[in-house]
Design an enzyme around this catalytic site. Structure first.
Site, PDB file in Angstrom:
ATOM      1  N   GLU B  60       4.541 -26.235   0.990  1.00 43.49           N
ATOM      2  CA  GLU B  60       3.831 -25.489   2.027  1.00 43.49           C
ATOM      3  C   GLU B  60       4.186 -24.011   2.029  1.00 43.49           C
ATOM      4  O   GLU B  60       3.304 -23.152   2.104  1.00 43.49           O
ATOM      5  CB  GLU B  60       4.094 -26.097   3.408  1.00 43.49           C
ATOM      6  CG  GLU B  60       3.312 -27.383   3.688  1.00 43.49           C
ATOM      7  CD  GLU B  60       3.953 -28.627   3.105  1.00 43.49           C
ATOM      8  OE1 GLU B  60       5.043 -28.512   2.514  1.00 43.49           O
ATOM      9  OE2 GLU B  60       3.367 -29.720   3.243  1.00 43.49           O
ATOM     10  N   HIS B 129       5.701 -36.052  13.574  1.00 42.04           N
ATOM     11  CA  HIS B 129       4.283 -35.961  13.177  1.00 42.04           C
ATOM     12  C   HIS B 129       3.313 -35.878  14.344  1.00 42.04           C
ATOM     13  O   HIS B 129       2.136 -36.181  14.184  1.00 42.04           O
ATOM     14  CB  HIS B 129       3.899 -37.177  12.319  1.00 42.04           C
ATOM     15  CG  HIS B 129       4.411 -37.141  10.921  1.00 42.04           C
ATOM     16  ND1 HIS B 129       5.701 -37.441  10.598  1.00 42.04           N
ATOM     17  CD2 HIS B 129       3.814 -36.828   9.754  1.00 42.04           C
ATOM     18  CE1 HIS B 129       5.868 -37.335   9.287  1.00 42.04           C
ATOM     19  NE2 HIS B 129       4.739 -36.963   8.748  1.00 42.04           N
TER      20      HIS B 129
HETATM   21  C1  LIG Z   1       6.248 -31.195   4.234  1.00 40.38           C
HETATM   22  C2  LIG Z   1       5.293 -32.318   4.172  1.00 40.38           C
HETATM   23  N1  LIG Z   1       4.090 -32.112   3.589  1.00 40.38           N
HETATM   24  C3  LIG Z   1       3.213 -33.131   3.489  1.00 40.38           C
HETATM   25  C4  LIG Z   1       3.518 -34.362   3.989  1.00 40.38           C
HETATM   26  C5  LIG Z   1       2.531 -35.510   3.858  1.00 40.38           C
HETATM   27  N2  LIG Z   1       3.063 -36.487   2.902  1.00 40.38           N
HETATM   28  C6  LIG Z   1       3.731 -37.561   3.320  1.00 40.38           C
HETATM   29  S1  LIG Z   1       4.339 -38.432   2.058  1.00 40.38           S
HETATM   30  C7  LIG Z   1       3.692 -37.397   0.904  1.00 40.38           C
HETATM   31  C8  LIG Z   1       3.917 -37.674  -0.550  1.00 40.38           C
HETATM   32  C9  LIG Z   1       5.359 -37.664  -0.935  1.00 40.38           C
HETATM   33  O1  LIG Z   1       5.516 -38.121  -2.239  1.00 40.38           O
HETATM   34  P1  LIG Z   1       6.927 -38.469  -2.869  1.00 40.38           P
HETATM   35  O2  LIG Z   1       7.934 -37.452  -2.458  1.00 40.38           O
HETATM   36  O3  LIG Z   1       6.725 -38.663  -4.317  1.00 40.38           O
HETATM   37  O4  LIG Z   1       7.365 -39.839  -2.177  1.00 40.38           O
HETATM   38  P2  LIG Z   1       6.663 -41.264  -2.247  1.00 40.38           P
HETATM   39  O5  LIG Z   1       5.663 -41.320  -1.136  1.00 40.38           O
HETATM   40  O6  LIG Z   1       6.041 -41.413  -3.583  1.00 40.38           O
HETATM   41  O7  LIG Z   1       7.739 -42.252  -1.990  1.00 40.38           O
HETATM   42  C10 LIG Z   1       3.005 -36.368   1.536  1.00 40.38           C
HETATM   43  C11 LIG Z   1       2.282 -35.301   0.835  1.00 40.38           C
HETATM   44  C12 LIG Z   1       4.766 -34.519   4.626  1.00 40.38           C
HETATM   45  N3  LIG Z   1       5.130 -35.679   5.189  1.00 40.38           N
HETATM   46  N4  LIG Z   1       5.636 -33.497   4.683  1.00 40.38           N
END
Ligand SMILES: Cc1ncc(C[n+]2csc(CCOP(=O)(O)OP(=O)(O)O)c2C)c(N)n1
Ligand SMILES: [Mg+2]
Lengths: 357, 326
Positions: B60, B129
């Site tokens: 972000e 959230h």
């Molecule tokens: C700072 C932030 N940006 C966006 C989100 C929305 N979001 C939640 S999980 C996610 C993906 C995260 O992927 P990863 O770190 O690979 O973990 P995984 O879900 O694959 O376990 C996103 C974009 C968030 N929670 N926090």
């Protein structure tokens, strides 16, 4: 990225200790999987609200590491955290009750699926902002050394989290502090190939995620994350090193999430059915089961019993969650400040306009 | 006129602006291949290509800051934050750069950009959230803060936002994306700083914005059944704040209730109430009442969450209080 290169070790190479641990953790992995399947079902039944991110497919990662640390070691993870809690000894009922938003949940029903905490077992949470826990885990590791303990900290993180500033800044700190023996932390990148709908190739300019730690002078390695026994071996070696040196270390484990990102990710336009099927053909539970069978340590009878036990535990967890009371209304205002009760007495705090409920 | 959902109203504003202005680019997480978390950008990658619909990693601070840089060089980026909670990671860029660049460069550069996404509580998304960040951003000079309630407002205000020469904090609401309403089809734009009277009434003025407008309207229905006529003002915009419309209304009703979803201390309602005191004190027959969320991080349990967010009943009670009928 080659995640499918299986290194099948010969069954005979399992030590007695490893066999015992593997049998125990086989049971825990089956339980965690059964728990997640049930959580998804309960979500569809409307018993669980909000976001629900299940861990199915990635069990060998957390199991391998959590089976290799001591009872007083600690760890942090993101929101995909149910299995971590169960592996570490939280009662499945208390986890399910948290998902149901009940007073008997791990966090009194106040945190929900994304914010499991079980500090008594060294589990420092469950975080919803991607990357947000990485600085905390880094500082926690520093504190453990500062307090002159031999304890270490594990920080689980996703592949997606590695692109946030919340990763890079503490990684640099851990590099600096680690050189001085002041940061006993293992960063465990659970590379499940995707951050929501974005594959690693489209989100990380360098797809060797382990290698990215080198930038911060953190030694690292990359390995398959689907074989519990191999992950555990790696974990034991790495944990020993971090405990001895107080230096930080990073591991990238290649894995796959079998379910959607969250319960709302139904269509998964970013990957094909064939890809999912292929990944499922390397199920960490089956891999462990096969190895144990090959070693002559697991019979059909035992497999059946493990599944029956898991079934019973999960049924019991749901019953417990169902029958537990919701949090008392006054819980709404508790746990905001430590001095809360004083505020109540002196009436210094204005609660907002909810007087009608 | 066409009937559109709030989501499609936003999407049509994006399409129309992108069609006529090549400077407009979209940037954010999972807006392209994934079609957008709330599908506001569905199919736009196919339509405009990856150079104009830019999928980003979870960075972000990086992509909001990069969009500011694009804007300084004359592009008109529309940034999607998956939810406003995540904007906090980019807050330094928004507050220290976007909001102030025009000023501290002595007018040499400006930042024509929009940051948009859902703000406020969903259902059981718990503490990290569920935040309402409008007052936080409305605090800073240099930012516009817009919070449309209806599909028509979503489209008209987004169009104005994209054409704005300064940064716009564009606050949507997840509960509203599926809501339908009439949207004018021609080149339709709504000005910033102009509130709308959503319902006329003589007894009390209820001021709200975003999703709370609908809670206020429902409360007004209930009050009407008891013979109390509430006037409901939909702010649409918090910065600039249309105090004139509120003051005009209060001059007729002599009572006011301000509704916000966010926490009570230092919130938007405090500012709005103070503007009423400053500009219409003599008109008031009762103190201004505030209806707000509970002053706690959002709990997960549904039983607690319903107590933490404001409801129609709270508005009804507050209105009655201003009328001495509580
Ligand atoms: C700072 C932030 N940006 C966006 C989100 C929305 N979001 C939640 S999980 C996610 C993906 C995260 O992927 P990863 O770190 O690979 O973990 P995984 O879900 O694959 O376990 C996103 C974009 C968030 N929670 N926090
Ligand atoms: Mg991932």
């Amino acid at each position: 990225m080659d995640t499918r290169s299986v290194k099948t070790a010969s069954p005979r190479d399992l030590s007695r200790d490893e066999l015992a641990a593997s049998l125990e953790w086989y049971g825990k992995m089956v339980l965690a999987r059964r728990f997640e399947d049930e959580a998804e079902r309960e979500f569809r039944r409307g018993k669980i609200g909000g976001y629900l991110h299940v861990y199915s497919g990635q069990e060998a990662v957390a199991a391998g590491f959590l089976s290799a640390i001591r009872p007083d070691d600690i760890f942090f993870t993101a929101y995909r955290d149910h299995a971590h809690a169960i592996f570490r000894g939280a009662a499945p009922g208390a986890v399910m009750a948290e998902l149901f938003g009940k007073a008997t949940g791990l966090a009194k029903g106040k945190g929900g699926s994304m914010h499991l905490f079980d500090v008594a077992h060294g589990f420092y949470g469950g975080y919803g902002i991607v990357g947000g826990h990485i600085p905390l885990a880094t500082g926690a590791a520093y504190a453990l050394r500062y307090q002159k303990t031999e304890r270490i900290c594990l920080c689980f993180l996703g592949d997606g989290a590695m692109n946030s500033g919340s990763f890079h800044e503490p990684a640099n700190l851990a590099g600096l502090w680690g050189k001085q023996g002041l940061c006993p932390i293992v960063y465990i990148v659970e590379n499940n190939q995707y951050a929501m709908g974005t594959p690693v190739e489209r989100s990380s300019a360098v797809t060797n995620l382990a290698g990215r730690f080198s930038t911060y002078a953190i030694d690292n390695e990359r390995a398959d994350g689907m074989d519990f026994i191999e992950v555990r071996r790696l974990a034991e070696r790495v944990v020993r090193r971090v405990r001895e040196t107080g230096g930080s270390y990073a591991v990238e484990l290649l894995t796959y999430r079998f379910a959607g990102h969250g319960a709302a990710d139904l269509f998964q336009p970013y990957r094909t059915k064939e890809e999912i099927a292929q990944a499922r053909s390397r199920d960490p539970i089956t891999i462990l089961e096969d190895r144990l069978r090959a070693a002559g340590a697991l019979t059909d009878e035992q497999v059946k019993r493990v599944h029956a036990d898991a079934e019973r535990a999960v049924t019991e967890a749901v019953r417990f969650a169902e029958e537990s009371p919701p949090p008392a209304p006054e819980e709404l205002y508790k746990d905001v400040y430590g001095a809360r009760d004083e505020d109540e007495k002196t009436g210094t705090r204005d609660r907002g306009n909810t007087g009608t409920r | 006129m066409a009937e559109l959902t709030y989501r499609d109203a936003l999407r049509s504003a994006l399409i129309e602006e992108m069609d006529h202005d090549r400077r407009v680019v979209l940037i954010g997480e999972d807006i392209g291949v994934y079609q957008g978390t709330f599908r506001v950008t569905a199919d736009l990658l196919k339509r405009y290509g990856p150079g104009r619909v830019i999928d980003t990693p979870i960075s972000e601070l990086g992509f909001v800051g990069a969009a500011i840089g694009m804007a300084m060089l004359g592009l008109r980026p529309v940034v999607e934050v998956m939810t406003w909670n995540f904007s906090l990671l980019a807050m330094d860029q928004i507050v220290n750069n976007a909001a102030k660049l025009r000023y501290f460069s002595g007018g040499q550069v400006n930042v024509p950009m929009v940051i948009r996404g859902p703000n406020g509580a969903g259902v059981q998304l718990s503490a990290q959230h569920s935040q309402s960040l409008e007052a936080t951003y409305a605090h800073f000079p240099g930012l516009y803060v817009v919070a449309p309630a209806t599909p028509a407002e979503a489209k008209g205000l987004l169009r104005t936002a994209i054409r704005s020469d300064d940064p716009v904090i564009f606050l949507e609401n997840a509960a509203l994306y599926g809501m339908k309403g009439e949207v004018p089809d021609s080149d339709f734009a709504l000005p910033f700083g102009k509130a709308a009277v959503a319902r006329s009434g003589r007894d009390v003025t209820v001021v709200a914005y975003s999703r709370m407008v609908f809670a206020a309207l429902t409360a007004a229905e209930q009050l009407a059944a008891e013979g109390i006529e509430a006037e409901v003002i939909n702010m649409r915009c918090l910065r600039p704040l249309d105090a004139a419309t509120i003051v005009e209304s209060v001059s007729r009703t002599h009572r006011a209730v301000v509704v916000q979803e966010q926490w009570k201390p230092f919130g938007a309602a405090a500012e709005i109430a103070m503007r009423i005191y400053e500009d219409a004190f003599d008109q008031l027959d009762a103190p201004v009442e505030r209806v707000t969320g509970a002053d706690v991080p959002m709990p997960y349990a549904r039983t607690l969450e319903v107590r933490a967010v404001p409801h129609e009943a709270d508005i009804v009670a507050a209105v009655k209080k201003t009328l001495g009928k509580d």
